[in-house]
Design an enzyme around this catalytic site. Structure first.
Site, PDB file in Angstrom:
ATOM      1  N   SER A   1      10.394   4.170  16.291  1.00 47.26           N
ATOM      2  CA  SER A   1      10.925   5.498  16.616  1.00 47.26           C
ATOM      3  C   SER A   1      12.003   5.989  15.655  1.00 47.26           C
ATOM      4  CB  SER A   1      11.469   5.512  18.045  1.00 47.26           C
ATOM      5  OG  SER A   1      10.403   5.468  18.971  1.00 47.26           O
TER       6      SER A   1
ATOM      7  N   LYS B   1      11.156   9.191  13.921  1.00 44.86           N
ATOM      8  CA  LYS B   1      11.342  10.539  14.464  1.00 44.86           C
ATOM      9  C   LYS B   1      12.329  11.366  13.642  1.00 44.86           C
ATOM     10  CE  LYS B   1      10.170   9.529  19.313  1.00 44.86           C
ATOM     11  NZ  LYS B   1       9.539   8.213  19.143  1.00 44.86           N
TER      12      LYS B   1
ATOM     13  N   TYR C   1      13.417  11.700  27.199  1.00 45.38           N
ATOM     14  CA  TYR C   1      12.760  11.140  26.016  1.00 45.38           C
ATOM     15  C   TYR C   1      11.255  11.288  26.148  1.00 45.38           C
ATOM     16  CZ  TYR C   1      12.316   8.041  21.983  1.00 45.38           C
ATOM     17  OH  TYR C   1      12.060   7.534  20.731  1.00 45.38           O
TER      18      TYR C   1
ATOM     19  N   ASN D   1       7.830  10.876  23.563  1.00 43.04           N
ATOM     20  CA  ASN D   1       7.130  10.728  22.290  1.00 43.04           C
ATOM     21  C   ASN D   1       6.171  11.886  22.047  1.00 43.04           C
ATOM     22  OD1 ASN D   1       7.782   7.872  21.153  1.00 43.04           O
ATOM     23  ND2 ASN D   1       7.460   7.535  23.328  1.00 43.04           N
TER      24      ASN D   1
ATOM     25  N   HIS E   1      19.554   5.758  15.963  1.00 40.41           N
ATOM     26  CA  HIS E   1      18.300   5.705  16.710  1.00 40.41           C
ATOM     27  C   HIS E   1      17.766   4.285  16.654  1.00 40.41           C
ATOM     28  CE1 HIS E   1      14.664   7.127  18.669  1.00 40.41           C
ATOM     29  NE2 HIS E   1      15.141   8.355  18.662  1.00 40.41           N
TER      30      HIS E   1
END
Length: 534
Positions: A57, A60, A163, A165, A298
């Site tokens: 992640s 991102k 959150y 995705n 992150h």
């Protein structure tokens, strides 16, 4: 340098596992790095600074960087269209999503970037679509089917954080459609090369990650074994990079920190909610205090891997942690290093015993989520709202707090303030009633037309089982446990995504005659989905 060397030398024994790689930078210069253990335990291949690992992640923020860069520096094909680049990208939302999601909702690309869209997380929903943890997920084959089944929000766009995705999957598809170029090619041209990340690349298929690194499930007590991944990520995750690549990236971050012309300089500014409250997440970057020090960071997680990168803009300190183990805590490693570097003492708080009435299950009717409270260690409560219980320090008899939440108990009402989500939950205590020995009224099949999922319930007494069918197949059986009257938890410790969603709340719905007519199922990543008994 001596201090950093000593700190990094302690990391392997404090955070035990197959292997890892860590780097610390100050003012854009490498202070120290440490690689230890093995990239592959079976073949005895050591972990090294050039070993490629999936950064999951952390992808991102680079995807959002690509989006911002395209808005400011469009491709020739985008310029030729004559429309504003940002409009071209946002117009693609209407091509990908159900029209009802866009009509009169005000959904924007920024909502997606900031996890404020209100769209449910699709990796949580794969459980309800019948996915097996080691199953396959194809961006081309399954992605469109997933998007077609997103027909509502679980909160109004811009008002809260959750959150998802899904947000970044959508952003990536919009970019590919508008530019006509593969995502990997654009990332290489506009992110990796300018940052000096020489070996980083997009490797969407997790079954094809480059050798030699292996990600491990298990632990030291029961043994480590390779984690099996057969899913594709392209935007919400998917980048593989080495420690050397991430060092170059952190040097780019430090150079760009105050540059308003840089995508990182723009994207690292604090975002807001529609009510004006500050948001702790934006453009793939989370803001978190560590020992009173602001970090912009992150994490990343895939079955067998745990990763973290953080940057303190005030201190100009970057910390990168890459671990090839499922149960490693890369964020904890990063925080340990930063606290040791800055001399932040461990907090010594007065131990206050919680009041006797905390324990039990509570239900927030607005989100449809159950919250459980149990006693922890001395002066602690274990409050489960997200995936796992949050340790909360008792500060008053009926008030407790952690880094991310504040809980107060007022009679039978639990007030849970979650600043990161821009939400306060008001949950009512659920009567603790032992389930009837004959639970046949709950057994049967339930269907959610909105997401095209079927829930099967079986079992007896207080030992119920739940399982889901959907376009991804027939999923595994999940154990259920009673939380109180007409309230159940369906356990999901393993799923396609890692980290899995944890417990799903199952609320039994009855008609005026007391007959079971349906259930409402949801988790913190995907709330309030209505299933009707067939």
């Amino acid at each position: 340098m001596a201090a950093i060397t000593d700190i990094l030398a302690d990391v392997p024994s404090r955070f035990r596992g197959p292997g890892g790689a860590v780097a610390v930078l100050k003012d854009g210069k490498l202070l120290g790095q440490q690689c230890w253990g093995y990239a592959d335990l079976h073949r005895r291949i050591p972990m090294a600074a050039d070993t490629l690992l999936p950064i999951c992640s952390i992808t991102k923020q680079m995807l959002c960087g690509l989006l911002t860069d395209l808005e400011r520096n469009p491709t020739p094909a985008m310029r030729a269209r004559g429309e504003e680049p940002a409009k071209q990208l946002s117009d693609q939302l209407g091509q990908l999503l159900d029209p009802n999601l866009l009509q009169d909702t005000g959904l924007t690309m920024r909502h997606l970037c900031n996890n404020q869209s209100g769209i449910r997380d699709y990796w949580a929903l794969t459980v309800l679509w019948g996915a097996k943890p080691e199953g396959q997920f194809s961006v081309a084959e399954h992605g469109p089917k997933m998007l077609a089944r997103l027909k509502s929000f679980h909160f109004e766009p811009g008002t809260e954080y959750s959150y998802a995705n899904t947000n970044f999957f959508i952003i990536a598809r919009c970019i590919e459609q508008v530019t006509g170029q593969p995502l990997g090619e654009l990332l290489a041209q506009r992110i990796f090369t300018p940052a000096g990340m020489q070996t980083a690349r997009l490797c969407a298929n997790t079954a094809e990650h480059p050798a030699p690194c292996v990600g491990y499930e298990g632990d030291e007590t029961f043994g480590f074994y390779p984690g099996i991944n057969r899913i594709e990520w392209a935007g919400d995750a998917g980048i593989v990079a080495s420690l050397a690549d991430m060092i170059a990236y952190e040097q780019f971050v430090d150079r760009s920190r105050d540059n308003s012309q840089s995508w990182y300089g723009l994207n690292s500014e604090q975002q807001k909610y529609s009510d004006g409250n500050p948001a702790d997440y934006g453009f793939g970057l989370a803001r978190q205090l560590v020992g009173g020090i602001l970090t912009v960071r992150h994490g990343g997680a895939l079955r067998g891997y745990r990763l973290s990168r953080s940057y303190s803009p005030e201190l100009r300190v970057s910390i990168v942690v890459l671990l090839n183990q499922e149960h490693g805590d890369a964020g904890a490693v990063s925080d340990y290093i930063l606290k040791r570097m800055t001399g932040v003492p461990e907090a010594k708080n007065e131990v206050i015993n919680p009041g006797p009435d905390w324990g039990g299950s509570y239900l927030d009717s607005e989100t449809g989520l159950a919250i459980t409270v149990n006693k922890g260690g001395a002066g602690e409560l274990l409050v489960k709202y997200h995936r796992k219980p949050d340790k909360m320090r008792v500060v008053e008899e009926y008030k407790a707090q952690s880094n991310g939440m504040v809980a107060t108990l007022d009679g039978a009402t639990l007030h849970l303030h979650v600043p990161q989500d821009n939400r306060t939950l008001h949950a009512q205590r659920v009567a603790s009633v032992k389930p009837a020995s004959n639970s046949s009224e709950l057994q049967g099949d339930y269907r959610c037309a909105e997401i095209d999922s079927v829930f099967h319930c079986s079992g007896s007494g207080d030992m119920l089982y739940g399982m889901f069918d959907g376009f991804l197949g027939q999923g595994p059986v999940h154990m259920m446990r009673s939380l109180g009257e007409d309230l159940w938890a369906l356990s999901c410790p393993r799923a396609m995504d890692s980290t899995p969603p944890g417990d799903w709340t199952v609320i039994v719905r009855r008609n005026d005659d007391g007959k079971v007519v349906g259930v409402t199922i949801g988790c913190w990543l995907a709330r309030r989905l209505e299933f009707i008994k067939q």
